[in-house]
Each structure stands twice: as structure tokens, then as C-alpha cells.
Design a protein around this motif. Structure first.
Motif, PDB file in Angstrom:
ATOM      1  N   ILE A 150      65.604  30.611  24.995  1.00  0.00           N
ATOM      2  CA  ILE A 150      64.221  30.391  25.415  1.00  0.00           C
ATOM      3  C   ILE A 150      64.248  30.261  26.930  1.00  0.00           C
ATOM      4  N   GLN A 151      63.609  31.211  27.596  1.00  0.00           N
ATOM      5  CA  GLN A 151      63.672  31.245  29.050  1.00  0.00           C
ATOM      6  C   GLN A 151      62.381  30.788  29.718  1.00  0.00           C
ATOM      7  N   ARG A 152      61.273  30.792  28.982  1.00  0.00           N
ATOM      8  CA  ARG A 152      59.987  30.457  29.596  1.00  0.00           C
ATOM      9  C   ARG A 152      59.414  29.184  28.980  1.00  0.00           C
ATOM     10  N   GLU A 153      58.735  28.409  29.806  1.00  0.00           N
ATOM     11  CA  GLU A 153      58.097  27.183  29.322  1.00  0.00           C
ATOM     12  C   GLU A 153      57.036  27.489  28.264  1.00  0.00           C
ATOM     13  N   GLU A 154      56.354  28.617  28.410  1.00  0.00           N
ATOM     14  CA  GLU A 154      55.301  28.981  27.454  1.00  0.00           C
ATOM     15  C   GLU A 154      55.853  29.091  26.037  1.00  0.00           C
ATOM     16  N   ASP A 155      57.109  29.527  25.921  1.00  0.00           N
ATOM     17  CA  ASP A 155      57.701  29.685  24.596  1.00  0.00           C
ATOM     18  C   ASP A 155      58.003  28.337  23.958  1.00  0.00           C
ATOM     19  N   VAL A 156      58.380  27.356  24.759  1.00  0.00           N
ATOM     20  CA  VAL A 156      58.574  26.001  24.242  1.00  0.00           C
ATOM     21  C   VAL A 156      57.225  25.436  23.802  1.00  0.00           C
ATOM     22  N   LEU A 157      56.183  25.703  24.573  1.00  0.00           N
ATOM     23  CA  LEU A 157      54.841  25.250  24.191  1.00  0.00           C
ATOM     24  C   LEU A 157      54.391  25.897  22.888  1.00  0.00           C
ATOM     25  N   THR A 158      54.779  27.142  22.666  1.00  0.00           N
ATOM     26  CA  THR A 158      54.451  27.806  21.396  1.00  0.00           C
ATOM     27  C   THR A 158      55.073  27.053  20.232  1.00  0.00           C
ATOM     28  N   LEU A 159      56.339  26.660  20.365  1.00  0.00           N
ATOM     29  CA  LEU A 159      57.004  25.890  19.314  1.00  0.00           C
ATOM     30  C   LEU A 159      56.267  24.577  19.068  1.00  0.00           C
ATOM     31  N   LEU A 160      55.935  23.872  20.124  1.00  0.00           N
ATOM     32  CA  LEU A 160      55.223  22.608  19.967  1.00  0.00           C
ATOM     33  C   LEU A 160      53.858  22.806  19.306  1.00  0.00           C
ATOM     34  N   PHE A 161      53.187  23.885  19.653  1.00  0.00           N
ATOM     35  CA  PHE A 161      51.892  24.181  19.050  1.00  0.00           C
ATOM     36  C   PHE A 161      52.046  24.483  17.554  1.00  0.00           C
ATOM     37  N   PHE A 162      53.063  25.256  17.183  1.00  0.00           N
ATOM     38  CA  PHE A 162      53.319  25.538  15.765  1.00  0.00           C
ATOM     39  C   PHE A 162      53.530  24.224  15.013  1.00  0.00           C
ATOM     40  N   LEU A 163      54.345  23.330  15.562  1.00  0.00           N
ATOM     41  CA  LEU A 163      54.629  22.060  14.898  1.00  0.00           C
ATOM     42  C   LEU A 163      53.377  21.185  14.821  1.00  0.00           C
ATOM     43  N   LEU A 164      52.583  21.176  15.877  1.00  0.00           N
ATOM     44  CA  LEU A 164      51.340  20.408  15.882  1.00  0.00           C
ATOM     45  C   LEU A 164      50.375  20.921  14.814  1.00  0.00           C
ATOM     46  N   MET A 165      50.238  22.220  14.705  1.00  0.00           N
ATOM     47  CA  MET A 165      49.341  22.792  13.705  1.00  0.00           C
ATOM     48  C   MET A 165      49.855  22.527  12.293  1.00  0.00           C
ATOM     49  N   ALA A 166      51.155  22.498  12.121  1.00  0.00           N
ATOM     50  CA  ALA A 166      51.722  22.206  10.802  1.00  0.00           C
ATOM     51  C   ALA A 166      51.434  20.765  10.395  1.00  0.00           C
ATOM     52  N   ALA A 167      51.433  19.862  11.370  1.00  0.00           N
ATOM     53  CA  ALA A 167      51.285  18.442  11.067  1.00  0.00           C
ATOM     54  C   ALA A 167      49.851  17.939  11.146  1.00  0.00           C
ATOM     55  N   ARG A 168      48.948  18.695  11.733  1.00  0.00           N
ATOM     56  CA  ARG A 168      47.609  18.184  12.032  1.00  0.00           C
ATOM     57  C   ARG A 168      46.847  17.705  10.806  1.00  0.00           C
TER      58      ARG A 168
ATOM     59  N   LEU B 287      51.333  31.898  13.262  1.00  0.00           N
ATOM     60  CA  LEU B 287      50.548  30.675  13.194  1.00  0.00           C
ATOM     61  C   LEU B 287      49.677  30.646  11.938  1.00  0.00           C
ATOM     62  N   ALA B 288      49.154  31.788  11.536  1.00  0.00           N
ATOM     63  CA  ALA B 288      48.351  31.854  10.304  1.00  0.00           C
ATOM     64  C   ALA B 288      49.191  31.436   9.098  1.00  0.00           C
ATOM     65  N   ALA B 289      50.434  31.868   9.061  1.00  0.00           N
ATOM     66  CA  ALA B 289      51.325  31.463   7.968  1.00  0.00           C
ATOM     67  C   ALA B 289      51.558  29.959   7.994  1.00  0.00           C
ATOM     68  N   VAL B 290      51.759  29.404   9.172  1.00  0.00           N
ATOM     69  CA  VAL B 290      51.970  27.961   9.312  1.00  0.00           C
ATOM     70  C   VAL B 290      50.743  27.197   8.816  1.00  0.00           C
TER      71      VAL B 290
ATOM     72  N   SER C 183      52.594  19.727   1.575  1.00  0.00           N
ATOM     73  CA  SER C 183      52.780  18.455   2.276  1.00  0.00           C
ATOM     74  C   SER C 183      53.386  18.681   3.666  1.00  0.00           C
ATOM     75  N   LEU C 184      53.625  17.588   4.350  1.00  0.00           N
ATOM     76  CA  LEU C 184      54.110  17.648   5.726  1.00  0.00           C
ATOM     77  C   LEU C 184      55.470  18.328   5.845  1.00  0.00           C
ATOM     78  N   GLY C 185      56.399  18.012   4.961  1.00  0.00           N
ATOM     79  CA  GLY C 185      57.757  18.572   5.041  1.00  0.00           C
ATOM     80  C   GLY C 185      57.772  20.093   5.025  1.00  0.00           C
ATOM     81  N   PRO C 186      57.214  20.724   3.985  1.00  0.00           N
ATOM     82  CA  PRO C 186      57.188  22.183   3.960  1.00  0.00           C
ATOM     83  C   PRO C 186      56.432  22.797   5.138  1.00  0.00           C
ATOM     84  N   SER C 187      55.406  22.095   5.606  1.00  0.00           N
ATOM     85  CA  SER C 187      54.648  22.599   6.758  1.00  0.00           C
ATOM     86  C   SER C 187      55.512  22.658   8.009  1.00  0.00           C
ATOM     87  N   LEU C 188      56.282  21.601   8.238  1.00  0.00           N
ATOM     88  CA  LEU C 188      57.153  21.571   9.417  1.00  0.00           C
ATOM     89  C   LEU C 188      58.295  22.581   9.301  1.00  0.00           C
TER      90      LEU C 188
END
Length: 103
Positions: free
Chosen positions: A65-83, A26-29, A37-42
Motif C-alpha cells: 500500500i503506497q498511498r494514504e487514500e488506499d489505507v482510507l479505503t480499508l478503513l471505510f470498508f471496515l466502518l461500513m461493515a460495522a456501522r 463496497l456493495a458486497a460489504v 452479524s459483525l464478525g462476518p461483516s468485518l
């Protein structure tokens, strides 16, 4: 082959709990999001998540991906990249705005 990567992954996994490993990615993201810009961030968010998923999320060396938490991690990474690109920046401080309007 896979053995050196497996050894490194095992060493890191035994030294750090899984949530702490995700914070490194996440720190790298966030660094890319702030500096580009947005593209490289995503792209960075997606690559970080795929690397994190492949190396550290069970079953290792799989993109399954077997757990819902892991999908949430992906969404969080994308949200932080775009915020920084989607949320308008607020003024630096209200006192500065007040001072400049009273002049």
C-alpha cells in the motif's frame, strides 16, 4: 497461473475507474453487513479490501500500500461493515412515536 487473472483485471481496470471498482467491493460489504452479524461483516470487509488491493491498486499482484487514500479505503470498508452493528437504530418516524404516545 496469473495470466488469466491479469487479463481480467486489466479489462476491468480499463473499463472502470478505480473508485468505481471499489464501489463494487463496497456493495458486497454492505450486503453482508445488512444480512449478518459483525464478525462476518468485518471478515468480508477485510477480504474485499485485500482482493481490491491485490488486483487493482498499483503495484498490481502485491499487497503493498503506497498511498494514504488506499489505507482510507480499508478503513471505510471496515466502518461500513460495522456501522449497522455499532450505531443504534433510530425510530422509524417521529410521527409514529407521537401517535403511539397519544393513544
Amino acid at each position: 497461473g496469473r495470466r488469466p487473472i491479469a487479463d481480467i483485471t486489466q479489462s476491468v481496470s480499463s473499463a472502470l475507474p478505480l473508485p468505481n471498482i471499489s464501489l463494487v467491493f463496497l456493495a458486497a460489504v454492505l450486503l453482508v453487513a445488512v444480512r449478518s452479524s459483525l464478525g462476518p461483516s468485518l471478515v468480508c470487509a477485510a477480504l474485499s479490501f485485500l482482493t481490491y488491493d491485490f488486483l487493482f491498486i498499483p503495484p498490481n499482484f502485491s499487497f503493498a500500500i503506497q498511498r494514504e487514500e488506499d489505507v482510507l479505503t480499508l478503513l471505510f470498508f471496515l466502518l461500513m461493515a460495522a456501522r449497522d452493528h455499532l450505531i443504534p437504530q433510530a425510530p422509524l418516524s417521529s410521527s409514529r412515536v407521537i401517535r403511539s404516545s397519544s393513544i
